[in-house]
Design a protein around this motif. Structure first.
Motif, PDB file in Angstrom:
ATOM      1  N   ARG A  14      15.203 -29.295  23.157  1.00  9.60           N
ATOM      2  CA  ARG A  14      15.227 -29.439  24.899  1.00  9.60           C
ATOM      3  C   ARG A  14      14.246 -30.454  25.279  1.00  9.60           C
ATOM      4  NH1 ARG A  14      14.295 -24.509  25.805  1.00  9.60           N
ATOM      5  NH2 ARG A  14      11.891 -24.662  26.120  1.00  9.60           N
ATOM      6  N   ALA A  15      12.978 -30.383  24.514  1.00 12.48           N
ATOM      7  CA  ALA A  15      11.793 -31.323  24.758  1.00 12.48           C
ATOM      8  C   ALA A  15      12.252 -32.560  24.461  1.00 12.48           C
ATOM      9  CB  ALA A  15      10.693 -30.742  23.985  1.00 12.48           C
ATOM     10  N   ASN A  16      12.990 -32.849  23.270  1.00  8.93           N
ATOM     11  CA  ASN A  16      13.395 -34.278  22.866  1.00  8.93           C
ATOM     12  C   ASN A  16      14.865 -34.184  22.329  1.00  8.93           C
ATOM     13  OD1 ASN A  16      13.543 -36.842  21.526  1.00  8.93           O
ATOM     14  ND2 ASN A  16      12.256 -36.143  19.996  1.00  8.93           N
ATOM     15  N   PRO A  17      15.714 -34.731  23.084  1.00  9.32           N
ATOM     16  CA  PRO A  17      17.013 -34.956  22.836  1.00  9.32           C
ATOM     17  C   PRO A  17      17.371 -35.361  21.748  1.00  9.32           C
ATOM     18  CG  PRO A  17      16.781 -35.281  25.262  1.00  9.32           C
ATOM     19  CD  PRO A  17      15.492 -35.270  24.677  1.00  9.32           C
ATOM     20  N   ASP A  18      16.510 -36.337  20.945  1.00 11.89           N
ATOM     21  CA  ASP A  18      16.871 -37.066  19.970  1.00 11.89           C
ATOM     22  C   ASP A  18      16.366 -36.376  18.629  1.00 11.89           C
ATOM     23  OD1 ASP A  18      18.133 -39.487  21.337  1.00 11.89           O
ATOM     24  OD2 ASP A  18      15.998 -40.184  21.784  1.00 11.89           O
ATOM     25  N   HIS A  19      15.965 -35.340  18.729  1.00 13.63           N
ATOM     26  CA  HIS A  19      15.101 -34.493  17.575  1.00 13.63           C
ATOM     27  C   HIS A  19      16.042 -34.493  16.595  1.00 13.63           C
ATOM     28  CE1 HIS A  19      12.256 -31.663  15.621  1.00 13.63           C
ATOM     29  NE2 HIS A  19      13.281 -30.927  15.718  1.00 13.63           N
ATOM     30  N   SER A  20      17.315 -34.064  16.647  1.00 10.80           N
ATOM     31  CA  SER A  20      18.138 -33.838  15.438  1.00 10.80           C
ATOM     32  C   SER A  20      18.367 -35.172  14.720  1.00 10.80           C
ATOM     33  CB  SER A  20      19.432 -33.166  16.151  1.00 10.80           C
ATOM     34  OG  SER A  20      19.413 -31.969  16.457  1.00 10.80           O
ATOM     35  N   GLN A  21      18.734 -36.309  15.568  1.00 13.83           N
ATOM     36  CA  GLN A  21      19.068 -37.549  15.035  1.00 13.83           C
ATOM     37  C   GLN A  21      17.763 -37.986  14.141  1.00 13.83           C
ATOM     38  OE1 GLN A  21      19.611 -36.804  18.058  1.00 13.83           O
ATOM     39  NE2 GLN A  21      21.620 -37.437  18.530  1.00 13.83           N
ATOM     40  N   ASN A  22      16.406 -37.746  14.826  1.00 11.30           N
ATOM     41  CA  ASN A  22      15.045 -38.337  14.139  1.00 11.30           C
ATOM     42  C   ASN A  22      15.038 -37.542  12.789  1.00 11.30           C
ATOM     43  OD1 ASN A  22      14.896 -40.067  16.322  1.00 11.30           O
ATOM     44  ND2 ASN A  22      13.650 -38.616  17.140  1.00 11.30           N
ATOM     45  N   PHE A  23      15.259 -36.118  12.895  1.00  7.56           N
ATOM     46  CA  PHE A  23      15.302 -35.502  11.672  1.00  7.56           C
ATOM     47  C   PHE A  23      15.980 -35.905  10.750  1.00  7.56           C
ATOM     48  CE2 PHE A  23      16.489 -31.741   9.426  1.00  7.56           C
ATOM     49  CZ  PHE A  23      15.157 -31.015   8.870  1.00  7.56           C
ATOM     50  N   ALA A  24      17.460 -36.077  10.783  1.00  5.31           N
ATOM     51  CA  ALA A  24      18.237 -36.460  10.027  1.00  5.31           C
ATOM     52  C   ALA A  24      18.004 -37.795   9.304  1.00  5.31           C
ATOM     53  CB  ALA A  24      19.688 -36.573  10.607  1.00  5.31           C
ATOM     54  N   GLN A  25      17.493 -38.728  10.168  1.00  7.65           N
ATOM     55  CA  GLN A  25      17.223 -40.084   9.623  1.00  7.65           C
ATOM     56  C   GLN A  25      16.069 -40.076   8.822  1.00  7.65           C
ATOM     57  OE1 GLN A  25      19.289 -42.810  10.114  1.00  7.65           O
ATOM     58  NE2 GLN A  25      17.802 -43.523   8.520  1.00  7.65           N
ATOM     59  N   ARG A  26      15.027 -39.035   9.112  1.00  2.42           N
ATOM     60  CA  ARG A  26      13.893 -38.997   8.208  1.00  2.42           C
ATOM     61  C   ARG A  26      14.201 -38.573   6.787  1.00  2.42           C
ATOM     62  NH1 ARG A  26      11.030 -34.300   6.920  1.00  2.42           N
ATOM     63  NH2 ARG A  26       9.031 -34.632   5.897  1.00  2.42           N
ATOM     64  N   TRP A  27      15.447 -37.650   6.661  1.00  2.00           N
ATOM     65  CA  TRP A  27      15.639 -37.075   5.151  1.00  2.00           C
ATOM     66  C   TRP A  27      16.335 -38.200   4.668  1.00  2.00           C
ATOM     67  CZ3 TRP A  27      13.309 -33.669   2.764  1.00  2.00           C
ATOM     68  CH2 TRP A  27      12.631 -32.606   3.375  1.00  2.00           C
ATOM     69  N   ARG A  28      17.092 -39.175   5.343  1.00  2.00           N
ATOM     70  CA  ARG A  28      18.107 -40.193   4.719  1.00  2.00           C
ATOM     71  C   ARG A  28      17.125 -41.251   4.274  1.00  2.00           C
ATOM     72  NH1 ARG A  28      23.383 -40.495   8.746  1.00  2.00           N
ATOM     73  NH2 ARG A  28      24.760 -39.294   7.516  1.00  2.00           N
ATOM     74  N   ASN A  29      15.850 -41.571   4.877  1.00  2.00           N
ATOM     75  CA  ASN A  29      15.227 -42.459   4.537  1.00  2.00           C
ATOM     76  C   ASN A  29      14.302 -41.973   3.235  1.00  2.00           C
ATOM     77  OD1 ASN A  29      15.537 -43.828   6.940  1.00  2.00           O
ATOM     78  ND2 ASN A  29      14.039 -43.305   8.149  1.00  2.00           N
ATOM     79  N   LEU A  30      13.849 -40.735   3.198  1.00  2.00           N
ATOM     80  CA  LEU A  30      13.194 -40.433   2.021  1.00  2.00           C
ATOM     81  C   LEU A  30      14.339 -40.245   0.802  1.00  2.00           C
ATOM     82  CD1 LEU A  30      11.480 -37.134   3.632  1.00  2.00           C
ATOM     83  CD2 LEU A  30      10.307 -39.023   2.815  1.00  2.00           C
ATOM     84  N   ALA A  31      15.489 -40.074   0.953  1.00  2.00           N
ATOM     85  CA  ALA A  31      16.475 -40.259  -0.039  1.00  2.00           C
ATOM     86  C   ALA A  31      16.537 -41.984  -0.474  1.00  2.00           C
ATOM     87  CB  ALA A  31      17.681 -39.486   0.237  1.00  2.00           C
ATOM     88  N   ALA A  32      16.660 -42.502   0.421  1.00  2.00           N
ATOM     89  CA  ALA A  32      16.671 -44.015   0.286  1.00  2.00           C
ATOM     90  C   ALA A  32      15.536 -44.682  -0.319  1.00  2.00           C
ATOM     91  CB  ALA A  32      16.879 -44.889   1.657  1.00  2.00           C
ATOM     92  N   GLU A  33      14.199 -43.883  -0.050  1.00  2.00           N
ATOM     93  CA  GLU A  33      12.936 -44.389  -0.817  1.00  2.00           C
ATOM     94  C   GLU A  33      12.887 -43.893  -2.394  1.00  2.00           C
ATOM     95  OE1 GLU A  33      10.219 -42.959   1.899  1.00  2.00           O
ATOM     96  OE2 GLU A  33      10.797 -44.653   3.455  1.00  2.00           O
ATOM     97  N   GLY A  34      13.926 -43.114  -2.673  1.00  2.67           N
ATOM     98  CA  GLY A  34      13.809 -42.380  -4.001  1.00  2.67           C
ATOM     99  C   GLY A  34      12.741 -41.238  -4.016  1.00  2.67           C
ATOM    100  N   LYS A  35      12.870 -40.706  -3.057  1.00  2.00           N
ATOM    101  CA  LYS A  35      11.891 -39.498  -3.045  1.00  2.00           C
ATOM    102  C   LYS A  35      12.757 -38.466  -3.410  1.00  2.00           C
ATOM    103  CE  LYS A  35       8.065 -41.497  -0.762  1.00  2.00           C
ATOM    104  NZ  LYS A  35       6.883 -41.768  -1.446  1.00  2.00           N
ATOM    105  N   ASP A  36      12.065 -37.441  -4.059  1.00  8.24           N
ATOM    106  CA  ASP A  36      12.582 -36.048  -4.642  1.00  8.24           C
ATOM    107  C   ASP A  36      12.712 -35.261  -3.330  1.00  8.24           C
ATOM    108  OD1 ASP A  36      13.795 -34.064  -5.780  1.00  8.24           O
ATOM    109  OD2 ASP A  36      12.037 -33.655  -7.027  1.00  8.24           O
ATOM    110  N   ILE A  37      13.828 -34.921  -2.942  1.00  6.79           N
ATOM    111  CA  ILE A  37      14.211 -34.023  -1.661  1.00  6.79           C
ATOM    112  C   ILE A  37      15.012 -32.771  -2.380  1.00  6.79           C
ATOM    113  CG2 ILE A  37      14.023 -36.141  -0.121  1.00  6.79           C
ATOM    114  CD1 ILE A  37      17.161 -35.657   0.241  1.00  6.79           C
ATOM    115  N   PHE A  38      15.184 -32.786  -3.366  1.00  9.09           N
ATOM    116  CA  PHE A  38      16.122 -31.453  -4.063  1.00  9.09           C
ATOM    117  C   PHE A  38      15.432 -30.410  -4.826  1.00  9.09           C
ATOM    118  CE2 PHE A  38      18.659 -35.650  -4.048  1.00  9.09           C
ATOM    119  CZ  PHE A  38      19.514 -35.299  -2.776  1.00  9.09           C
TER     120      PHE A  38
END
Length: 202
Positions: free
Chosen positions: A14-38
């Protein structure tokens, strides 16, 4: 910090309509950087027989349940955010993804009965986003979907409005029993900053 009166994820949206998109992109960025997200997923995989029935409760973008599905497990993921479910479906098509609130969800087995799971995982501080009114019902719902000898693994940090002792009391009220406690997803001894609880039916 006390329990929230409303679901914190919905409040963030409600406070930030882009919150979900930003959250999803953050995890995709971490994975693309080779971070261990699993890391959490590997712990659950080590607890599971091959081809286990696993529920990812509060699955977000599917990073845990999706990885587990790629290891051959039968995975269902639940999240109240439709955008995150769309991302999970795109990134991890081997699993089943369902929009739903943890306090009221149902996974059907196709024959009109509740589907049971060998393991249920709720990581990423999911339970701390639940409102006070959602906490006990969510634990009850997860217990309902837990196989008789199944295990529920929940991890969250301190200082997020859900004291570990309050969580334990809610778990008992929901018909669950704490079997083990750890302070990390690599199963270090219990500590004050983070809780990984392994629970079963009482």
């Amino acid at each position: 910090m006390s329990a929230p009166d409303e679901n914190l994820w919905l409040a963030n949206l409600r406070a930030n309509p882009d919150h979900s998109q930003n959250f999803a992109q953050r995890w995709r960025n971490l994975a693309a950087e080779g971070k261990d997200i699993f890391g959490e997923a590997r712990t659950i995989d080590a607890m599971a027989e091959r081809g286990s029935r696993i529920l990812d409760a509060g699955c977000g973008t599917g990073r845990i349940g999706g990885w587990l599905s790629e290891q051959g497990h039968q995975v269902v993921g639940i999240d109240l955010d439709a955008h995150l479910i769309d991302v999970a479906r795109e990134d991890y098509p081997l699993a089943q993804w369902q929009v739903g609130n943890l306090a009221s969800f149902t996974v059907d087995d196709g024959a009109g009965h509740l589907r049971e799971f060998d393991l249920i995982v709720s990581a990423g501080n999911v339970v701390t986003f639940l409102s006070e009114a959602e906490r006990l019902p969510a634990l009850q719902k997860m217990r309902e979907h837990l196989a008789a000898d199944g295990r529920l693994v929940i991890g969250f940090g301190a200082g997020r409005g859900y004291a570990f002792e309050d969580f334990t009391a809610d778990a008992v009220r929901a018909g669950l029993a704490v079997q083990q406690r750890y302070s990390t997803w690599t199963l270090r001894e219990p500590g004050e900053d983070f809780l990984v609880a392994v629970l079963g039916r009482a």
